[in-house]
Design an enzyme around this catalytic site. Structure first.
Site, PDB file in Angstrom:
ATOM      1  N   HIS A 183       0.847  -1.185   0.000  1.00  0.00           N
ATOM      2  CA  HIS A 183       0.000   0.000   0.000  1.00  0.00           C
ATOM      3  C   HIS A 183       0.880   1.231   0.000  1.00  0.00           C
ATOM      4  CE1 HIS A 183      -3.108   2.873   1.178  1.00  0.00           C
ATOM      5  NE2 HIS A 183      -3.944   1.984   0.694  1.00  0.00           N
TER       6      HIS A 183
ATOM      7  N   ASP B 119      -7.924  -5.557   0.151  1.00  0.00           N
ATOM      8  CA  ASP B 119      -8.393  -6.420  -0.933  1.00  0.00           C
ATOM      9  C   ASP B 119      -7.958  -7.880  -0.801  1.00  0.00           C
ATOM     10  OD1 ASP B 119      -9.697  -4.355  -2.370  1.00  0.00           O
ATOM     11  OD2 ASP B 119      -7.788  -3.661  -3.157  1.00  0.00           O
TER      12      ASP B 119
HETATM   13  N1  CMC Z   1       4.026  -7.630  -4.744  1.00  0.00           N
HETATM   14  C1  CMC Z   1       5.364  -7.609  -4.933  1.00  0.00           C
HETATM   15  N2  CMC Z   1       6.133  -6.517  -4.803  1.00  0.00           N
HETATM   16  C2  CMC Z   1       5.515  -5.381  -4.459  1.00  0.00           C
HETATM   17  C3  CMC Z   1       4.121  -5.320  -4.241  1.00  0.00           C
HETATM   18  C4  CMC Z   1       3.383  -6.496  -4.395  1.00  0.00           C
HETATM   19  N3  CMC Z   1       2.042  -6.491  -4.204  1.00  0.00           N
HETATM   20  N4  CMC Z   1       3.772  -4.056  -3.918  1.00  0.00           N
HETATM   21  C5  CMC Z   1       4.908  -3.339  -3.941  1.00  0.00           C
HETATM   22  N5  CMC Z   1       5.968  -4.143  -4.258  1.00  0.00           N
HETATM   23  C6  CMC Z   1       7.388  -3.760  -4.348  1.00  0.00           C
HETATM   24  C7  CMC Z   1       7.646  -2.942  -5.592  1.00  0.00           C
HETATM   25  O1  CMC Z   1       7.986  -3.779  -6.662  1.00  0.00           O
HETATM   26  C8  CMC Z   1       8.790  -2.082  -5.141  1.00  0.00           C
HETATM   27  O2  CMC Z   1       9.947  -2.876  -5.111  1.00  0.00           O
HETATM   28  P1  CMC Z   1      11.375  -2.288  -5.629  1.00  0.00           P
HETATM   29  O3  CMC Z   1      11.711  -1.209  -4.660  1.00  0.00           O
HETATM   30  O4  CMC Z   1      12.268  -3.460  -5.611  1.00  0.00           O
HETATM   31  O5  CMC Z   1      11.106  -1.772  -7.010  1.00  0.00           O
HETATM   32  C9  CMC Z   1       8.448  -1.767  -3.677  1.00  0.00           C
HETATM   33  O6  CMC Z   1       7.643  -2.883  -3.242  1.00  0.00           O
HETATM   34  C10 CMC Z   1       7.676  -0.472  -3.478  1.00  0.00           C
HETATM   35  O7  CMC Z   1       6.478  -0.567  -4.229  1.00  0.00           O
HETATM   36  P2  CMC Z   1       5.871   0.589  -5.130  1.00  0.00           P
HETATM   37  O8  CMC Z   1       5.292  -0.035  -6.358  1.00  0.00           O
HETATM   38  O9  CMC Z   1       6.863   1.693  -5.305  1.00  0.00           O
HETATM   39  O10 CMC Z   1       4.714   1.097  -4.178  1.00  0.00           O
HETATM   40  P3  CMC Z   1       3.504   2.022  -4.578  1.00  0.00           P
HETATM   41  O11 CMC Z   1       3.171   2.784  -3.358  1.00  0.00           O
HETATM   42  O12 CMC Z   1       3.819   2.795  -5.817  1.00  0.00           O
HETATM   43  O13 CMC Z   1       2.332   0.993  -4.953  1.00  0.00           O
HETATM   44  C11 CMC Z   1       0.521  -0.500  -4.721  1.00  0.00           C
HETATM   45  C12 CMC Z   1       1.316   0.638  -4.073  1.00  0.00           C
HETATM   46  C13 CMC Z   1      -0.699  -0.770  -3.845  1.00  0.00           C
HETATM   47  C14 CMC Z   1       0.048  -0.061  -6.103  1.00  0.00           C
HETATM   48  C15 CMC Z   1       1.407  -1.756  -4.822  1.00  0.00           C
HETATM   49  O14 CMC Z   1       1.777  -2.179  -3.541  1.00  0.00           O
HETATM   50  C16 CMC Z   1       0.726  -2.879  -5.591  1.00  0.00           C
HETATM   51  O15 CMC Z   1       0.777  -2.901  -6.809  1.00  0.00           O
HETATM   52  N6  CMC Z   1       0.047  -3.848  -4.885  1.00  0.00           N
HETATM   53  C17 CMC Z   1      -0.697  -4.880  -5.542  1.00  0.00           C
HETATM   54  C18 CMC Z   1      -2.048  -4.363  -5.992  1.00  0.00           C
HETATM   55  C19 CMC Z   1      -2.990  -4.153  -4.833  1.00  0.00           C
HETATM   56  O16 CMC Z   1      -3.161  -5.010  -3.968  1.00  0.00           O
HETATM   57  N7  CMC Z   1      -3.702  -3.000  -4.839  1.00  0.00           N
HETATM   58  C20 CMC Z   1      -4.684  -2.652  -3.817  1.00  0.00           C
HETATM   59  C21 CMC Z   1      -4.235  -1.499  -2.979  1.00  0.00           C
HETATM   60  S1  CMC Z   1      -5.198  -1.260  -1.474  1.00  0.00           S
HETATM   61  C22 CMC Z   1      -6.832  -0.912  -1.874  1.00  0.00           C
HETATM   62  C23 CMC Z   1      -7.067  -0.052  -3.056  1.00  0.00           C
HETATM   63  O17 CMC Z   1      -6.456   1.002  -3.231  1.00  0.00           O
HETATM   64  O18 CMC Z   1      -7.900  -0.417  -3.859  1.00  0.00           O
END
Ligand code: CMC
Length: 388
Positions: free
Chosen positions: A270, A326
């Site tokens: 998140h 989720d």
């Molecule tokens: N699985 C594997 N790696 C992850 C995940 C994940 N679900 N989420 C983040 N990371 C890694 C990401 O690859 C990055 O690694 P590195 O530094 O090596 O590149 C690091 O963690 C930081 O992640 P980020 O992508 O910079 O984080 P963000 O704040 O931009 O993204 C997020 C947040 C929710 C989009 C992301 O965690 C994600 O894609 N999660 C999976 C989708 C998900 O469950 N979404 C629902 C969010 S909560 C409810 C809602 O909003 O609907």
């Protein structure tokens, strides 16, 4: 370009001041209007929480009853609007249908478009709150090839949604009180989450003084993506895929860590929570209670194994990745009888009061300006058009 700061994804830029929802992502705290989510989940109802978000205070018993009655009177759709549902292909994604139908509502209620007329915004609020569940259930029934049912004034918002979704015109409907209570709880948990992607979309569209229907319709589209609300159905697809491929959780986690084919652990991570998502903790407990009744659920077992494996793994620990709201909701929605393409629609019904509250706050805040982010230009320097 001058003093423009690059902040891709608005990781560190506040776009507004807001008095609606408070999140402390490090501590895993979520409050609506100051009330902890745990207390609202335990003691409030979706109707009351919606009132709280939209009007800023908990209602008195009379205010709540009046709100309830008003919503019951506005659940019907204009008959002509039903034709819309015939126009979409049977396999249309219900999120697209939902957003289109909300946009279409604006064509039937052109009398209430002025964002600076409080009465117009108020009647649009009531119409949207009352009609979104009707629209959602119609999207569902069309996808199942079933006839559409009229809402009943005997039911409250959540009960009505269940009746219109699962009722049969020729049979007496037995409302399942436990089901209604569980869905009500899930809606409370989804009701607001400050400046997330869909809410920021609602505010951005609304900041141009577009009407509430147009702004909410845009918010629904923003919610549909798999990184946002669409994650709840993506989690179920992920669990099903792992199960069909033999249930090797460790191997799946290895592939996620190696970022093989961009595979992510859906329902994890998140932008704001760097600790357990407090909503996920409540959902997990509910999933156990509800699914235990239905007997063994191999996907719940897989989800728990995945969670445990991830929480003990350095990759997830270092990046502070925890289950989000989720992660377990899809399992619950499936056990309630919803197909996976309806999961994000349920999220939208829950999030609606938050979107409306945020729109109303934005439109009445004298500090609001049209949203207009800047950019850092990296294209070609000036060049002359070639002489031909
Ligand atoms: N699985 C594997 N790696 C992850 C995940 C994940 N679900 N989420 C983040 N990371 C890694 C990401 O690859 C990055 O690694 P590195 O530094 O090596 O590149 C690091 O963690 C930081 O992640 P980020 O992508 O910079 O984080 P963000 O704040 O931009 O993204 C997020 C947040 C929710 C989009 C992301 O965690 C994600 O894609 N999660 C999976 C989708 C998900 O469950 N979404 C629902 C969010 S909560 C409810 C809602 O909003 O609907």
């Amino acid at each position: 370009t001058g003093d423009t700061t690059l902040d891709v994804g608005f990781v560190n830029t506040a776009s507004c001041q807001s008095a609606i929802t408070y999140i402390d992502g490090e501590a895993g705290i979520l409050r609506y209007r100051g009330y902890p989510i745990e207390q609202l989940a335990e003691q409030s109802s979706f109707l009351e929480t919606s009132y709280l978000l939209i009007y800023g205070q908990l209602p008195t018993a009379e205010e709540l009853a009046a709100f309830d009655q008003r919503l019951r009177r506005h659940t019907l759709l204009v008959e002509d609007m039903k034709n819309f549902f015939d126009g979409f292909p049977r396999d249309a994604h219900p999120m697209s249908v939902l957003s289109s139908a909300v946009s279409a509502l604006g064509t039937f209620y052109q009398d209430s478009h002025d964002p600076h007329d409080p009465e117009a915004v108020e009647i649009s609020t009531i119409r949207l709150m009352a009609k979104l569940p009707t629209i959602a259930s119609y999207a569902f029934r069309k996808s199942q090839g079933q006839s559409l049912l009229y809402p009943s004034n005997d039911y409250n918002l959540v009960e009505n949604f269940l009746w219109m979704t699962f009722g049969q015109p020729t049979e007496q409907y037995e409302l399942d009180a436990d089901l209604a209570k569980a869905l009500d709880l899930l809606f409370i948990l989804h009701a607001d989450h400050e400046q997330n992607c869909s809410t920021s979309t609602v505010r951005l569209v609304g900041s141009s003084e577009a009407n509430l229907f147009a702004s909410i319709s845009a918010g629904i589209h923003a919610l549909s993506g798999p990184l946002h609300g669409g994650a709840n159905s993506a989690v179920l697809s992920m669990l099903t895929k792992i199960k069909n491929e033999g249930g090797d959780v460790a191997d799946f986690v290895r592939r996620v860590k190696n970022k093989e084919d961009g595979v992510k652990l859906m329902g994890f991570g998140h932008r704001v929570y760097k600790n357990y998502d407090p909503r996920a903790a409540i959902v997990k407990k509910t999933a156990h209670e509800l699914l235990a009744k239905a007997g063994d659920n191999p996907l719940l077992d897989l989800a728990m194994q995945l969670e445990q494996t991830a929480l003990e793994d350095d990759y997830f620990v270092e990046r502070k990745l925890y289950p989000n709201v989720d992660f377990y909701t899809g399992l619950i929605y499936e056990s309630m009888g919803f197909p996976s393409n309806m999961f994000t629609v349920l999220f939208a019904i829950g999030r609606l009061p938050g979107w409306i509250a945020q729109y109303r706050e934005m439109i009445t805040d004298p500090a609001t300006k049209i949203g207009r982010p800047r950019q850092v230009y990296v294209g070609s320097p000036a060049r002359d058009y070639p002489q031909r």
